[in-house]
Scaffold this motif. Sequence first.
Motif, PDB file in Angstrom:
ATOM      1  N   THR A  57      39.624  44.907  40.588  1.00 16.09           N
ATOM      2  CA  THR A  57      40.185  44.209  41.762  1.00 16.09           C
ATOM      3  C   THR A  57      39.125  43.927  42.830  1.00 16.09           C
ATOM      4  O   THR A  57      39.434  43.338  43.858  1.00 16.09           O
ATOM      5  N   LEU A  58      37.870  44.336  42.588  1.00 18.22           N
ATOM      6  CA  LEU A  58      36.810  43.964  43.539  1.00 18.22           C
ATOM      7  C   LEU A  58      36.726  42.444  43.583  1.00 18.22           C
ATOM      8  O   LEU A  58      36.912  41.781  42.557  1.00 18.22           O
ATOM      9  N   THR A  59      36.469  41.906  44.745  1.00 14.09           N
ATOM     10  CA  THR A  59      36.386  40.434  44.837  1.00 14.09           C
ATOM     11  C   THR A  59      35.031  40.004  45.406  1.00 14.09           C
ATOM     12  O   THR A  59      34.377  40.757  46.129  1.00 14.09           O
ATOM     13  N   ASP A  60      34.660  38.777  45.055  1.00 14.97           N
ATOM     14  CA  ASP A  60      33.412  38.232  45.613  1.00 14.97           C
ATOM     15  C   ASP A  60      33.749  37.438  46.879  1.00 14.97           C
ATOM     16  O   ASP A  60      34.901  37.401  47.318  1.00 14.97           O
ATOM     17  N   ALA A  61      32.752  36.789  47.454  1.00 18.08           N
ATOM     18  CA  ALA A  61      32.953  36.087  48.748  1.00 18.08           C
ATOM     19  C   ALA A  61      33.971  34.955  48.625  1.00 18.08           C
ATOM     20  O   ALA A  61      34.566  34.530  49.611  1.00 18.08           O
ATOM     21  N   ASP A  62      34.188  34.477  47.397  1.00 14.90           N
ATOM     22  CA  ASP A  62      35.171  33.393  47.198  1.00 14.90           C
ATOM     23  C   ASP A  62      36.533  33.931  46.771  1.00 14.90           C
ATOM     24  O   ASP A  62      37.418  33.162  46.405  1.00 14.90           O
ATOM     25  N   GLY A  63      36.681  35.258  46.756  1.00 11.32           N
ATOM     26  CA  GLY A  63      37.975  35.837  46.378  1.00 11.32           C
ATOM     27  C   GLY A  63      38.176  35.953  44.887  1.00 11.32           C
ATOM     28  O   GLY A  63      39.256  36.315  44.419  1.00 11.32           O
ATOM     29  N   VAL A  64      37.127  35.664  44.097  1.00  9.58           N
ATOM     30  CA  VAL A  64      37.238  35.818  42.635  1.00  9.58           C
ATOM     31  C   VAL A  64      37.139  37.303  42.300  1.00  9.58           C
ATOM     32  O   VAL A  64      36.244  37.994  42.783  1.00  9.58           O
ATOM     33  N   THR A  65      38.066  37.799  41.498  1.00  7.32           N
ATOM     34  CA  THR A  65      38.018  39.232  41.154  1.00  7.32           C
ATOM     35  C   THR A  65      37.005  39.479  40.037  1.00  7.32           C
ATOM     36  O   THR A  65      36.662  38.559  39.269  1.00  7.32           O
ATOM     37  N   PHE A  66      36.558  40.737  39.959  1.00  5.37           N
ATOM     38  CA  PHE A  66      35.655  41.116  38.861  1.00  5.37           C
ATOM     39  C   PHE A  66      36.374  40.868  37.537  1.00  5.37           C
ATOM     40  O   PHE A  66      35.780  40.383  36.571  1.00  5.37           O
ATOM     41  N   ALA A  67      37.693  41.131  37.504  1.00  7.35           N
ATOM     42  CA  ALA A  67      38.456  40.906  36.270  1.00  7.35           C
ATOM     43  C   ALA A  67      38.340  39.441  35.828  1.00  7.35           C
ATOM     44  O   ALA A  67      38.047  39.145  34.664  1.00  7.35           O
ATOM     45  N   GLU A  68      38.507  38.538  36.783  1.00  2.00           N
ATOM     46  CA  GLU A  68      38.468  37.108  36.466  1.00  2.00           C
ATOM     47  C   GLU A  68      37.057  36.693  36.027  1.00  2.00           C
ATOM     48  O   GLU A  68      36.865  36.036  35.013  1.00  2.00           O
ATOM     49  N   ALA A  69      36.079  37.149  36.774  1.00  2.00           N
ATOM     50  CA  ALA A  69      34.688  36.778  36.434  1.00  2.00           C
ATOM     51  C   ALA A  69      34.305  37.369  35.077  1.00  2.00           C
ATOM     52  O   ALA A  69      33.654  36.717  34.267  1.00  2.00           O
ATOM     53  N   ALA A  70      34.753  38.590  34.815  1.00  2.00           N
ATOM     54  CA  ALA A  70      34.441  39.228  33.528  1.00  2.00           C
ATOM     55  C   ALA A  70      35.131  38.464  32.393  1.00  2.00           C
ATOM     56  O   ALA A  70      34.535  38.201  31.349  1.00  2.00           O
ATOM     57  N   ARG A  71      36.370  38.091  32.641  1.00  2.00           N
ATOM     58  CA  ARG A  71      37.129  37.352  31.600  1.00  2.00           C
ATOM     59  C   ARG A  71      36.393  36.067  31.246  1.00  2.00           C
ATOM     60  O   ARG A  71      36.184  35.738  30.093  1.00  2.00           O
ATOM     61  N   ARG A  72      35.919  35.355  32.294  1.00  7.46           N
ATOM     62  CA  ARG A  72      35.186  34.105  32.045  1.00  7.46           C
ATOM     63  C   ARG A  72      33.896  34.370  31.274  1.00  7.46           C
ATOM     64  O   ARG A  72      33.359  33.486  30.610  1.00  7.46           O
ATOM     65  N   VAL A 118      21.883  42.427  19.235  1.00 10.92           N
ATOM     66  CA  VAL A 118      22.381  42.432  20.611  1.00 10.92           C
ATOM     67  C   VAL A 118      23.914  42.463  20.634  1.00 10.92           C
ATOM     68  O   VAL A 118      24.569  41.761  19.872  1.00 10.92           O
ATOM     69  N   GLU A 119      24.450  43.314  21.497  1.00 15.86           N
ATOM     70  CA  GLU A 119      25.907  43.350  21.694  1.00 15.86           C
ATOM     71  C   GLU A 119      26.196  43.502  23.183  1.00 15.86           C
ATOM     72  O   GLU A 119      25.386  44.027  23.934  1.00 15.86           O
ATOM     73  N   GLN A 120      27.362  43.006  23.569  1.00 17.72           N
ATOM     74  CA  GLN A 120      27.817  43.191  24.956  1.00 17.72           C
ATOM     75  C   GLN A 120      28.910  44.240  24.926  1.00 17.72           C
ATOM     76  O   GLN A 120      29.865  44.108  24.162  1.00 17.72           O
ATOM     77  N   ASP A 121      28.778  45.270  25.753  1.00 20.96           N
ATOM     78  CA  ASP A 121      29.797  46.326  25.707  1.00 20.96           C
ATOM     79  C   ASP A 121      31.008  45.931  26.559  1.00 20.96           C
ATOM     80  O   ASP A 121      31.019  44.877  27.197  1.00 20.96           O
ATOM     81  N   ARG A 122      31.982  46.786  26.559  1.00 14.24           N
ATOM     82  CA  ARG A 122      33.270  46.424  27.177  1.00 14.24           C
ATOM     83  C   ARG A 122      33.141  46.165  28.689  1.00 14.24           C
ATOM     84  O   ARG A 122      34.039  45.611  29.309  1.00 14.24           O
ATOM     85  N   ASN A 123      32.005  46.568  29.265  1.00 20.91           N
ATOM     86  CA  ASN A 123      31.838  46.423  30.723  1.00 20.91           C
ATOM     87  C   ASN A 123      30.832  45.354  31.106  1.00 20.91           C
ATOM     88  O   ASN A 123      30.452  45.250  32.270  1.00 20.91           O
ATOM     89  N   GLY A 124      30.367  44.616  30.096  1.00 20.28           N
ATOM     90  CA  GLY A 124      29.442  43.516  30.391  1.00 20.28           C
ATOM     91  C   GLY A 124      27.981  43.920  30.376  1.00 20.28           C
ATOM     92  O   GLY A 124      27.114  43.138  30.759  1.00 20.28           O
ATOM     93  N   ASN A 125      27.685  45.156  29.959  1.00 18.11           N
ATOM     94  CA  ASN A 125      26.276  45.550  29.788  1.00 18.11           C
ATOM     95  C   ASN A 125      25.805  45.068  28.412  1.00 18.11           C
ATOM     96  O   ASN A 125      26.572  45.122  27.445  1.00 18.11           O
ATOM     97  N   LEU A 126      24.552  44.616  28.334  1.00 14.96           N
ATOM     98  CA  LEU A 126      24.006  44.134  27.054  1.00 14.96           C
ATOM     99  C   LEU A 126      23.159  45.237  26.436  1.00 14.96           C
ATOM    100  O   LEU A 126      22.387  45.903  27.149  1.00 14.96           O
ATOM    101  N   GLY A 138      33.727  36.435  28.863  1.00 16.74           N
ATOM    102  CA  GLY A 138      34.081  36.865  27.506  1.00 16.74           C
ATOM    103  C   GLY A 138      34.448  38.328  27.393  1.00 16.74           C
ATOM    104  O   GLY A 138      34.476  38.898  26.303  1.00 16.74           O
ATOM    105  N   ILE A 139      34.726  38.961  28.516  1.00 17.91           N
ATOM    106  CA  ILE A 139      35.085  40.388  28.506  1.00 17.91           C
ATOM    107  C   ILE A 139      36.602  40.510  28.684  1.00 17.91           C
ATOM    108  O   ILE A 139      37.200  39.797  29.491  1.00 17.91           O
ATOM    109  N   ASP A 140      37.207  41.414  27.920  1.00 18.05           N
ATOM    110  CA  ASP A 140      38.651  41.646  28.050  1.00 18.05           C
ATOM    111  C   ASP A 140      38.872  42.673  29.166  1.00 18.05           C
ATOM    112  O   ASP A 140      38.542  43.854  29.000  1.00 18.05           O
ATOM    113  N   PRO A 141      39.425  42.236  30.308  1.00 20.36           N
ATOM    114  CA  PRO A 141      39.587  43.181  31.430  1.00 20.36           C
ATOM    115  C   PRO A 141      40.358  44.438  31.033  1.00 20.36           C
ATOM    116  O   PRO A 141      40.128  45.518  31.573  1.00 20.36           O
ATOM    117  N   ALA A 142      41.230  44.300  30.027  1.00 20.39           N
ATOM    118  CA  ALA A 142      42.038  45.471  29.633  1.00 20.39           C
ATOM    119  C   ALA A 142      41.161  46.559  29.016  1.00 20.39           C
ATOM    120  O   ALA A 142      41.544  47.724  28.947  1.00 20.39           O
TER     121      ALA A 142
END
Length: 394
Positions: free
Chosen positions: A142-157, A46-54, A159-163
């Motif tokens: 830069t997409l955000t959820d209802a709490d203003g968390v960005t996809f970048a931030e959620a992805a980083r948490r 199992v691996e997680q790709d750069r976009n969070g797909n398993l 284990g994904i490198d937004p870059a």
Amino acid sequence: MTLLRDLEGVGADRFRGGYSRHVFTAPELELRAWFTEQAQRRGLDVEQDRNGNLWAWWGRPGPDAVVTGSHLDSVPGGGAFDGPLGVASALAAVDRLRAQGFRPRRPLAVVVFAEEEGGRFGVACLGSRLLTGAIAPERALTLTDADGVTFAEAARRAGIDPARVGPDPDRLGMIGAFVELHVEQGRALEPLGQPVAIGSTIDPHGRWRLSFVGRGDHAGTALMGDRRDPMVPAARTVLAARSAARAGTRATVGRLVPVPGGTNVIARRVDLWLDARSASEPSTREAVDEVISAARLAAAEEGCEVEVREESFSGEVTFDAELRERIQRVLGEVPVLPTGAGHDAGVLAAHVPAGMLYVRNPTGVSHAPEEFATDEDCAAGVESLAAVLEELAG
Ligand code: HGY
Ligand code: MN
Ligand code: MN
């Protein structure tokens, strides 16, 4: 289905009913951990790709891979089958093939795509769109959820490198064929008395956000003639969607958010989202134009502003004819169905041969707790998927 029973309760939504399993939130992360453990137990890497797909590989990742799978995230208050049935059936199909002593002659992978529903960040099939370059990484991050968390931030948490988020042509180039099994959404198989169908097309469909801005005030003291209440044009827009949905077009407002949202408060802003679909892009867009015109008129008559934004649009998808015929030869005389529901297979279809299998849903209902498939039909789905994978990877 036994494997699905492992997931019962994960992300159960006591307020909405059903399940709320949004990408990178605790319930969906729990499902990712379940998938990873189940796949490793089957000897898959199992691996997680750069976009969070398993990706769970049977055999070394490589060109001409046969890929199956679906998603684990849900809509708010969703059913138990939409997404997880395709993932669980893929694992069960691997079991069946291994029990038969089958060894794939091509790389075979089970994939879990991220944010298929767009339930947290608003864009459907976000993981497969990023993989294929169908959405710019800058927009996705830069997409955000209802709490203003960005996809970048959620992805980083997670284990994904937004870059590194963005198109993955090497990985996409490995896919020789993709087949997604999914619970039926709509009720075609029940009257036909058939447990499994093959997908033919996906209707064009899109999402638009309309933001109405007026003047917030006190519900008890603001004179009716002085009001600029955005809830009024919003309500007229909901009705306009219903009247614009003619001749097979479907138009829905399922999400409407007043700000601030107080019982004794005239809202200062109302956001609503329009979901529109039909068998042709022109008729979809025609209906949307009609709704937007009605929204603009209603806003003007109430002294409100309105901003309209197309959040996503997917054109008609026709699944690969050769792959479909090959599947048909394996499964014999099974129905071939169009669908109004979007899928990752629809995003991939623009790049690789893609196809779908549907498992009968006796209620026909989806995106709700009443979504259902019997154990017998789920078993028929696994048997069909295993036979297709054996044909493609054998
Ligand atoms: O909205 C859809 O059609 C899919 O469930 N994402
Ligand atoms: Mn869905
Ligand atoms: Mn789905």
